[in-house]
Design an enzyme around this catalytic site. Structure first.
Site, PDB file in Angstrom:
ATOM      1  N   HIS A  97       0.799  -1.287  -0.062  1.00 56.93           N
ATOM      2  CA  HIS A  97       0.090   0.220  -0.097  1.00 56.93           C
ATOM      3  C   HIS A  97       0.915   1.170   0.097  1.00 56.93           C
ATOM      4  O   HIS A  97       1.883   1.373   0.571  1.00 56.93           O
ATOM      5  CB  HIS A  97      -0.734   0.050   1.176  1.00 56.93           C
ATOM      6  CG  HIS A  97      -0.512  -0.209   2.642  1.00 56.93           C
ATOM      7  ND1 HIS A  97       0.128  -1.382   2.941  1.00 56.93           N
ATOM      8  CD2 HIS A  97      -0.172   0.547   3.521  1.00 56.93           C
ATOM      9  CE1 HIS A  97       0.696  -1.418   4.363  1.00 56.93           C
ATOM     10  NE2 HIS A  97       0.523  -0.121   4.494  1.00 56.93           N
ATOM     11  N   HIS A  99       0.753   4.985   1.101  1.00 61.41           N
ATOM     12  CA  HIS A  99       0.109   6.094   1.756  1.00 61.41           C
ATOM     13  C   HIS A  99       0.115   7.632   1.056  1.00 61.41           C
ATOM     14  O   HIS A  99       1.047   8.003   0.786  1.00 61.41           O
ATOM     15  CB  HIS A  99       0.833   6.311   3.185  1.00 61.41           C
ATOM     16  CG  HIS A  99       0.676   5.313   4.320  1.00 61.41           C
ATOM     17  ND1 HIS A  99       0.030   5.200   5.206  1.00 61.41           N
ATOM     18  CD2 HIS A  99       1.601   4.155   4.532  1.00 61.41           C
ATOM     19  CE1 HIS A  99       0.270   3.956   5.979  1.00 61.41           C
ATOM     20  NE2 HIS A  99       1.367   3.367   5.150  1.00 61.41           N
TER      21      HIS A  99
HETATM   22  P1  AMP Z   1       1.596   0.191   7.349  1.00 58.53           P
HETATM   23  O1  AMP Z   1       2.086   0.408   8.915  1.00 58.53           O
HETATM   24  O2  AMP Z   1       2.252   1.163   6.625  1.00 58.53           O
HETATM   25  O3  AMP Z   1       1.506  -1.343   7.216  1.00 58.53           O
HETATM   26  O4  AMP Z   1       0.065   0.977   7.468  1.00 58.53           O
HETATM   27  C1  AMP Z   1      -0.941   0.137   7.595  1.00 58.53           C
HETATM   28  C2  AMP Z   1      -2.248   1.234   7.513  1.00 58.53           C
HETATM   29  O5  AMP Z   1      -3.438   0.544   7.381  1.00 58.53           O
HETATM   30  C3  AMP Z   1      -2.221   2.170   8.918  1.00 58.53           C
HETATM   31  O6  AMP Z   1      -2.127   3.316   8.469  1.00 58.53           O
HETATM   32  C4  AMP Z   1      -3.629   1.690   9.530  1.00 58.53           C
HETATM   33  O7  AMP Z   1      -4.187   2.836  10.106  1.00 58.53           O
HETATM   34  C5  AMP Z   1      -4.187   1.170   8.029  1.00 58.53           C
HETATM   35  N1  AMP Z   1      -5.456   0.153   8.285  1.00 58.53           N
HETATM   36  C6  AMP Z   1      -5.426  -0.698   9.229  1.00 58.53           C
HETATM   37  N2  AMP Z   1      -6.691  -1.464   9.053  1.00 58.53           N
HETATM   38  C7  AMP Z   1      -7.413  -0.488   8.177  1.00 58.53           C
HETATM   39  C8  AMP Z   1      -8.904  -0.843   7.420  1.00 58.53           C
HETATM   40  N3  AMP Z   1      -9.647  -1.830   8.065  1.00 58.53           N
HETATM   41  N4  AMP Z   1      -9.059   0.263   6.885  1.00 58.53           N
HETATM   42  C9  AMP Z   1      -8.435   1.221   6.485  1.00 58.53           C
HETATM   43  N5  AMP Z   1      -7.259   1.413   6.710  1.00 58.53           N
HETATM   44  C10 AMP Z   1      -6.714   0.490   7.802  1.00 58.53           C
END
Ligand code: AMP
Length: 131
Positions: A97, A99
């Protein structure tokens, strides 16, 4: 083990989708750093940025379209793009993903980037981004 973001792609878990094409979807981060914080992911499962040669290329059009949408609809003055690859880099969800974090002139700079803002109303942001 089941992948959270694959479940979002499949529609088995709800997400605030704001953009999608045949290769990628974009949805609001559930715990945003800034108003409009969005994740862009490939529809297919890829663990992270380093795991598949073409993954970044295939989500690039969605990244550009989503960045424009966030800028135009939310009035962002700038944007941070970030992808954490690997637990040591802070990755928590192991499905690639990017951001996209809109930034605003009244809250500038890298130091101000990472505090989660629990006051953001995600329903209001989604409505502002939907046509
Ligand atoms: P990372 O630390 O780069 O893996 O970021 C994962 C991101 O996913 C975090 O910013 C979370 O807030 C986001 N996240 C986790 N679960 C969900 C969800 N169900 N819907 C939207 N965002 C999510």
């Amino acid at each position: 083990m089941a992948c959270l973001f694959c479940s979002i792609v499949a529609g088995d878990i709800p997400a605030r989708r704001i953009y999608e094409d045949d290769k990628a979807i974009a949805f609001l981060d559930i715990n945003p750093w800034k108003r409009g914080h969005t994740l862009v992911i490939p529809r297919r499962h890829v663990d992270d940025l380093l795991s598949a040669d073409e993954a970044l290329t295939e989500i690039a059009p969605a990244v550009t379209a989503t960045a424009r949408l966030l800028t135009e609809r939310l009035g962002a003055d700038g944007m941070n793009l970030l992808s954490n690859a690997g637990a040591v880099a802070g990755q928590e969800v192991f499905h690639l993903h990017l951001h996209l974090v809109p930034r605003y002139a009244d809250d500038p700079g890298m130091r101000a980037l990472f505090d989660r803002d629990t006051t953001i109303d995600l329903d209001e942001v989604q409505a502002a981004l939907s046509s």
